[in-house]
Design a protein around this motif. Structure first.
Motif, PDB file in Angstrom:
ATOM      1  N   ASP A 286      -2.333   2.596  -1.546  1.00 13.96           N
ATOM      2  CA  ASP A 286      -2.161   1.235  -1.038  1.00 13.96           C
ATOM      3  C   ASP A 286      -0.730   0.984  -0.591  1.00 13.96           C
ATOM      4  N   VAL A 287       0.229   1.551  -1.302  1.00 16.92           N
ATOM      5  CA  VAL A 287       1.636   1.372  -0.904  1.00 16.92           C
ATOM      6  C   VAL A 287       1.879   2.015   0.455  1.00 16.92           C
ATOM      7  N   LEU A 288       1.329   3.202   0.661  1.00 19.09           N
ATOM      8  CA  LEU A 288       1.522   3.885   1.939  1.00 19.09           C
ATOM      9  C   LEU A 288       0.666   3.280   3.044  1.00 19.09           C
ATOM     10  N   TRP A 289      -0.441   2.658   2.680  1.00 19.58           N
ATOM     11  CA  TRP A 289      -1.308   2.039   3.687  1.00 19.58           C
ATOM     12  C   TRP A 289      -0.589   0.878   4.360  1.00 19.58           C
ATOM     13  N   ASN A 290      -0.009   0.034   3.569  1.00 19.76           N
ATOM     14  CA  ASN A 290       0.767  -1.087   4.107  1.00 19.76           C
ATOM     15  C   ASN A 290       1.718  -1.562   3.030  1.00 19.76           C
TER      16      ASN A 290
ATOM     17  N   GLN B 285       3.611  11.148 -21.602  1.00 16.81           N
ATOM     18  CA  GLN B 285       4.828  10.333 -21.624  1.00 16.81           C
ATOM     19  C   GLN B 285       5.623  10.456 -20.332  1.00 16.81           C
ATOM     20  N   ARG B 286       5.656  11.635 -19.748  1.00 12.82           N
ATOM     21  CA  ARG B 286       6.380  11.801 -18.492  1.00 12.82           C
ATOM     22  C   ARG B 286       5.755  10.940 -17.403  1.00 12.82           C
ATOM     23  N   ALA B 287       4.430  10.899 -17.384  1.00 11.58           N
ATOM     24  CA  ALA B 287       3.759  10.079 -16.392  1.00 11.58           C
ATOM     25  C   ALA B 287       4.076   8.602 -16.611  1.00 11.58           C
ATOM     26  N   TYR B 288       4.087   8.192 -17.867  1.00 11.54           N
ATOM     27  CA  TYR B 288       4.416   6.808 -18.170  1.00 11.54           C
ATOM     28  C   TYR B 288       5.823   6.473 -17.705  1.00 11.54           C
ATOM     29  N   LEU B 289       6.759   7.384 -17.956  1.00 12.84           N
ATOM     30  CA  LEU B 289       8.138   7.144 -17.558  1.00 12.84           C
ATOM     31  C   LEU B 289       8.260   7.036 -16.044  1.00 12.84           C
ATOM     32  N   LEU B 290       7.530   7.877 -15.318  1.00 10.27           N
ATOM     33  CA  LEU B 290       7.582   7.817 -13.861  1.00 10.27           C
ATOM     34  C   LEU B 290       7.025   6.495 -13.341  1.00 10.27           C
ATOM     35  N   VAL B 291       5.911   6.046 -13.936  1.00 11.80           N
ATOM     36  CA  VAL B 291       5.336   4.778 -13.494  1.00 11.80           C
ATOM     37  C   VAL B 291       6.290   3.627 -13.793  1.00 11.80           C
TER      38      VAL B 291
ATOM     39  N   ARG C 196      10.462  -0.340 -12.054  1.00 13.47           N
ATOM     40  CA  ARG C 196      11.849  -0.800 -12.023  1.00 13.47           C
ATOM     41  C   ARG C 196      12.417  -0.782 -10.601  1.00 13.47           C
ATOM     42  N   ARG C 197      12.102   0.260  -9.841  1.00 12.02           N
ATOM     43  CA  ARG C 197      12.612   0.323  -8.472  1.00 12.02           C
ATOM     44  C   ARG C 197      12.098  -0.853  -7.650  1.00 12.02           C
ATOM     45  N   VAL C 198      10.840  -1.184  -7.831  1.00  5.27           N
ATOM     46  CA  VAL C 198      10.285  -2.316  -7.098  1.00  5.27           C
ATOM     47  C   VAL C 198      10.923  -3.616  -7.565  1.00  5.27           C
ATOM     48  N   GLY C 199      11.154  -3.735  -8.885  1.00  6.91           N
ATOM     49  CA  GLY C 199      11.754  -4.958  -9.409  1.00  6.91           C
ATOM     50  C   GLY C 199      13.191  -5.148  -8.979  1.00  6.91           C
ATOM     51  N   TYR C 200      13.936  -4.050  -8.829  1.00  5.73           N
ATOM     52  CA  TYR C 200      15.320  -4.162  -8.373  1.00  5.73           C
ATOM     53  C   TYR C 200      15.408  -4.750  -6.974  1.00  5.73           C
ATOM     54  N   ASN C 201      14.484  -4.345  -6.137  1.00  5.49           N
ATOM     55  CA  ASN C 201      14.525  -4.733  -4.730  1.00  5.49           C
ATOM     56  C   ASN C 201      13.576  -5.904  -4.509  1.00  5.49           C
ATOM     57  N   GLN C 202      14.159  -7.072  -4.325  1.00  2.00           N
ATOM     58  CA  GLN C 202      13.341  -8.261  -4.089  1.00  2.00           C
ATOM     59  C   GLN C 202      13.162  -8.564  -2.609  1.00  2.00           C
ATOM     60  N   VAL C 203      13.704  -7.705  -1.753  1.00  2.00           N
ATOM     61  CA  VAL C 203      13.567  -7.908  -0.313  1.00  2.00           C
ATOM     62  C   VAL C 203      12.162  -7.487   0.103  1.00  2.00           C
ATOM     63  N   ARG C 204      11.509  -8.350   0.869  1.00  2.00           N
ATOM     64  CA  ARG C 204      10.178  -8.055   1.359  1.00  2.00           C
ATOM     65  C   ARG C 204      10.160  -8.230   2.879  1.00  2.00           C
ATOM     66  N   PRO C 205       9.604  -7.302   3.613  1.00  2.62           N
ATOM     67  CA  PRO C 205       8.933  -6.087   3.133  1.00  2.62           C
ATOM     68  C   PRO C 205       9.947  -5.031   2.699  1.00  2.62           C
ATOM     69  N   ILE C 206       9.489  -4.116   1.861  1.00  2.00           N
ATOM     70  CA  ILE C 206      10.369  -3.067   1.372  1.00  2.00           C
ATOM     71  C   ILE C 206      10.663  -2.082   2.508  1.00  2.00           C
ATOM     72  N   ASP C 207      11.771  -1.335   2.374  1.00  2.00           N
ATOM     73  CA  ASP C 207      12.137  -0.388   3.423  1.00  2.00           C
ATOM     74  C   ASP C 207      11.396   0.938   3.223  1.00  2.00           C
TER      75      ASP C 207
ATOM     76  N   ASN D  30       8.601   5.343   0.216  1.00  2.00           N
ATOM     77  CA  ASN D  30       8.353   6.771  -0.018  1.00  2.00           C
ATOM     78  C   ASN D  30       8.700   7.174  -1.445  1.00  2.00           C
ATOM     79  N   ASP D  31       9.775   6.608  -1.997  1.00  3.37           N
ATOM     80  CA  ASP D  31      10.155   6.958  -3.371  1.00  3.37           C
ATOM     81  C   ASP D  31       9.097   6.521  -4.365  1.00  3.37           C
ATOM     82  N   VAL D  32       8.611   5.304  -4.214  1.00  2.00           N
ATOM     83  CA  VAL D  32       7.576   4.797  -5.124  1.00  2.00           C
ATOM     84  C   VAL D  32       6.303   5.640  -4.991  1.00  2.00           C
ATOM     85  N   ALA D  33       5.937   5.965  -3.764  1.00  2.00           N
ATOM     86  CA  ALA D  33       4.742   6.788  -3.557  1.00  2.00           C
ATOM     87  C   ALA D  33       4.897   8.162  -4.203  1.00  2.00           C
ATOM     88  N   GLU D  34       6.073   8.751  -4.103  1.00  2.00           N
ATOM     89  CA  GLU D  34       6.290  10.070  -4.686  1.00  2.00           C
ATOM     90  C   GLU D  34       6.239  10.014  -6.206  1.00  2.00           C
TER      91      GLU D  34
END
Length: 847
Positions: free
Chosen positions: A430-434, A459-465, A470-481, A486-490
């Protein structure tokens, strides 16, 4: 009396016919005399011109001089011809009769045309007249037709006519012997200005390189039989000496300016036909060509489009061409009309461009006829699992194309049997879709990570999620760049893979994971290839688990507990797994699941003994404590992030209120300083205290670790010391109110903790393997009856026995023989699949 009269009449009639012929010939002779005397000058000029042309005298002079000479000769000819036309007249009958009577006495021919005017009524006079005419007829019959008398000597005292006649005669006899040009061609050359050039040329036919045909030198093949030549062959024509040549051909479509050339011409053959090369009106060369057509290639699927075990697209196809396929492409388009536009697929896709990639062409074949399978890794593509249209086309060297019928299907991709992994992969899609889906994805991810100890097995998966959140929360600008998208998707992709495939180093954990994946496949349905992959994973995990049991087993403990431990053979396990796979392939999932549960219980009831050393136990206990530390550090980082987000939201709300009420701006600022500041400071101070307590716990756990000189043990301790240092820096930043910097340190501390725990686990395994080698010496004194959990003897004597002798009890021996006989029977049936035959051969080699 009658007969003489008849003879007389016939004689007169014959004389009359002869006389009429002589009169006609006399008229012709007289006309010839008049024609010669009227046109002899123009004839002499014409003969001179033709002589010069035949001898190609114009090649001795420049074009202008030659053209001027012939132009003067033409004007002189025209002048004399005009004069001759004025003087010339054809001879009439009277003139012809007069010419006949010139050499006869009494003008007998003219007398025959006379009429009797006097004494026509007198009989005697009439008889005399008839006698006169008879005599004149006889005299006229004896006259001869005179030949034409040209008599040009007076008109041509210099005898130029004789010189020109001699020149013309020599030209006719010898002038054309050294040239192939006709007189008409000479005229044309003179008119076109090519009088000084000779038709010298070369011609080649150069077939396309991919056909394998050699180049053909056409000069030696002109006017020969038809030549077979491939379509697209290049014809190269070269003219030497500046001669202009003309191409007359129906084998190619040429523009008007391309039909003539003085240096080089080249074009491609497009159809069968004739090529004529001309210089003026003269045909220089001619070839007949039969074109060998270049047939278009063909391509077809040899099997259904599918996916590989790892989710890559797999397209088996076959292609052929008369000269070889040189390339091809696969194009995948999103079938937007068949898409179920719900949830994250409601917005329009940001990237609607089709997926394209080249087809692999076998390098060890000529490409004329081959089968190939193209495999493209599209597991990570956001269209995976969505309806698409797949097109495949091939092309040959001539540019001819062929394509399969479009295939409508769901695009193959990575298949997630774990429901949590599938949910995270869906959020990534969904993130990559739009990118407008980011807030919805953020909410769902927070929901999934609410109780990690319950819902997150990795636990590693939990940490990645959580890092993605956190990355999304740091950036309040919408739409995201693009970078954040790509970072969130990866990160979400890595988390989904960790949950689905696991990162397990312990044999028991891998076995459990394999069992869970197989159970999920039974519930969700799986292809034969997926079943085969999961069964291979289960077999490998089972082998590793049994090997670990054997390594960790103490001989003395086994001998004491053999009576209570369940004894099973590898053949029994393999047979059960074969039955599970067979039931799944037949679609009997309930029976397969029941047998799977029996296998799981069988493995869990097997005897396991851990003979780790004291230092190993210490490391194990410390590792368990480090897991608690890791969990608490993750919770602390989450709280820090949550406080930062709440503070950001309060600042945003305060800014909006100040904008709506400018007069109360200063008051709002004072209020925020009085209320928000101390509260934020207290929260940061509390987090700093907790971080310091966690750092102290980390320091204590480091001190509790026993000595270990192994490389893995040293690396683990170094990673834990790095985690402690990061915790200290996070504490300092929290004390100074720098929550974002502290969050980075906390993330680094979590990663260092994980790295240290992995290294300590590796050190424990290395220590266990070393102690197992020492335990083999003790097994020599344990007696011939000592057995491992599989019922195998641990003594050297038992190691030398065959597998049939390992099972000495009656039932076990009988069962073992039956299994071996069945394996031999199945391996002898060569009609079975090759994969199964290879597996049976391995079993026979092993047992």
């Amino acid at each position: 009396m009658v007969q003489p009269n008849l003879n007389k009449k016939r004689s007169i009639s014959s004389l009359q016919r002869s006389l009429r012929a002589k009169i006609h010939l006399s008229a012709i002779a007289l006309s010839v005399e008049r024609f010669a005397r009227a046109f002899w000058q123009s004839i002499i000029v014409l003969m001179l011109s033709f002589s010069l042309l035949i001898w190609q005298a114009h090649t001795l002079f420049s074009y202008r001089i030659s053209l001027g000479l012939y132009l003067v000769l033409f004007l002189v000819f025209a002048f004399y011809f005009w004069q001759g036309m004025r003087r010339f007249a054809f001879a009439n009958q009277n003139e012809a009769i007069t010419r006949l009577d010139e050499n006869a006495t009494g003008n007998p021919v003219a007398s025959l045309t006379d009429q009797q005017f006097i004494g026509s009524d007198d009989v005697g006079s009439q008889e005399l007249w008839r006698l006169h005419k008879h005599r004149m007829a006889i005299e006229a019959g004896n006259t001869d037709v005179q030949a034409p008398h040209i008599r040009l000597a007076k008109r041509d005292p210099w005898a130029l006519r004789l010189i020109v006649l001699l020149f013309f005669t020599s030209a006719i006899l010898f002038g054309r012997a050294n040239t192939e040009q006709s007189l008409l061609e000479t005229f044309q050359d003179l008119a076109s200005g090519t009088t000084q050039t000779v038709a010298s040329f070369e011609a080649w036919a150069d077939p396309p390189g991919y056909t394998g045909f050699p180049s053909i030198y056409l000069n030696t093949l002109k006017d020969g039989p038809a030549l077979e030549i491939p379509e697209g062959s290049q014809l190269i024509l070269r003219s030497y000496g500046g001669a202009e040549l003309e191409i007359v051909s129906d084998i190619a479509t040429l523009d008007v300016d391309e039909t003539k050339f003085t240096e080089e011409a080249n074009f491609k053959i497009t159809q069968s036909g004739t090529l004529i090369l001309k210089k003026g009106f003269r045909t220089v060369a001619q070839w007949d060509f039969v074109m060998i057509p270049d047939m278009p290639p063909s391509v077809a699927l040899t099997d259904e489009i599918s996916r590989t075990i790892q989710g890559s697209l797999q397209i088996p196809y076959e292609a052929n061409d008369d000269y070889g396929v040189t390339g091809g492409k696969v194009e995948i388009k999103l079938d937007i009309d068949s898409l179920d536009r719900r949830f994250g697929l409601v917005p329009e896709p940001e990237n609607f461009d089709p997926i394209t990639f080249d087809l692999p062409i076998p390098f060890n074949t000529d490409g004329t006829d081959f089968e190939e399978t193209v495999i493209e890794d599209l597991a990570k593509h956001p269209w995976a699992g969505l309806p698409v249209v797949i097109n495949l086309n091939v092309v040959d060297a001539a540019g001819n194309k062929a394509a399969i019928e479009p295939v409508y299907m769901a695009m193959p991709g990575k298949r997630f049997f774990d429901t949590l992994a599938a949910a995270i992969a869906e959020q990534r899609r969904d993130v990559l879709w739009n990118r407008t889906n980011i807030d919805r994805v953020d909410m769902i991810l927070r929901t999934l990570t609410y109780l990690p100890e319950v819902g997150f097995p990795n636990q590693r998966a939990y940490l990645l999620v959580r890092a993605a959140i956190r990355r999304v929360g740091y950036n309040q600008v919408r739409p995201i760049d693009d970078i954040l998208q790509n970072d969130v998707a990866e990160m979400l992709w890595r988390a989904a893979l960790l949950i689905e495939d696991g990162d397990l180093s312990d044999a028991a954990a891998r076995l459990k994971r394999a069992q869970e994946r197989l159970s999920e496949a039974m519930k969700n349905g799986a292809t034969k290839d997926e079943i085969a992959e999961l069964m291979d994973e289960l077999r490998k995990a089972t082998d590793d688990y049994l090997r670990q049991l054997a390594e960790n087993a103490k001989p003395q403990e086994q001998q004491a507990g053999n009576e209570n431990a369940q004894q099973i053979s590898p053949d029994m396990l393999q047979e059960m797994m074969d039955q599970i796979q067979e039931l799944m392939e037949q679609g009997r999932m309930d029976e397969a699941q029941a047998l799977m549960d029996q296998l799981q219980q069988l493995l869990e009831n097997m005897q396991v003994t851990n003979n780790g050393s004291k230092s190993g136990n210490q490391n194990k206990n410390s590792t368990e404590g480090l897991q608690d530390t890791l969990r608490e550090q993750q919770d602390l980082a989450d709280e820090n992030f949550q406080q930062m987000q709440e503070e950001f939201n309060r600042n945003q709300e305060g800014g909006e209120n100040q904008g709506q009420n400018p007069q109360g701006q200063q008051k709002g600022q004072n209020k925020g300083s009085a209320q928000g500041g101390p509260q934020s400071g207290n929260n940061q101070s509390d987090l700093a205290d907790r971080q310091e307590a966690l750092r102290g716990m980390m320091q204590k756990q480091l001190g509790e670790l026993g000595p270990d000189d192994s490389q893995a043990g040293q690396a683990g301790r170094e990673a834990l010391r790095e985690a402690e240092r990061q915790m200290g820096e996070a504490r300092d930043h929290l004390e100074k109110g720098r929550g974002s910097e502290a969050l980075d340190n906390q993330a680094d501390a979590v990663e260092s903790l994980r790295q240290g725990m992995r290294q300590l686990n590796e050190a424990n395994r290395q220590a266990s393997r070393g102690q197992n080698r020492d335990g083999l010496q003790d097994s020599e004194t344990a007696g011939p009856n000592a057995q491992d959990p599989l019922g195998r003897s641990t003594s050297k004597a038992g190691a030398l026995q065959t597998n049939e002798k390992l099972l000495q009890s009656g039932d076990q021996l009988r069962r073992s023989k039956e299994i071996l006989e069945e394996i031999r029977r199945r391996s002898g049936e060569r009609s079975r699949p090759q994969l199964e035959l290879d597996y049976l051969d391995r079993l026979l080699d092993r047992f």
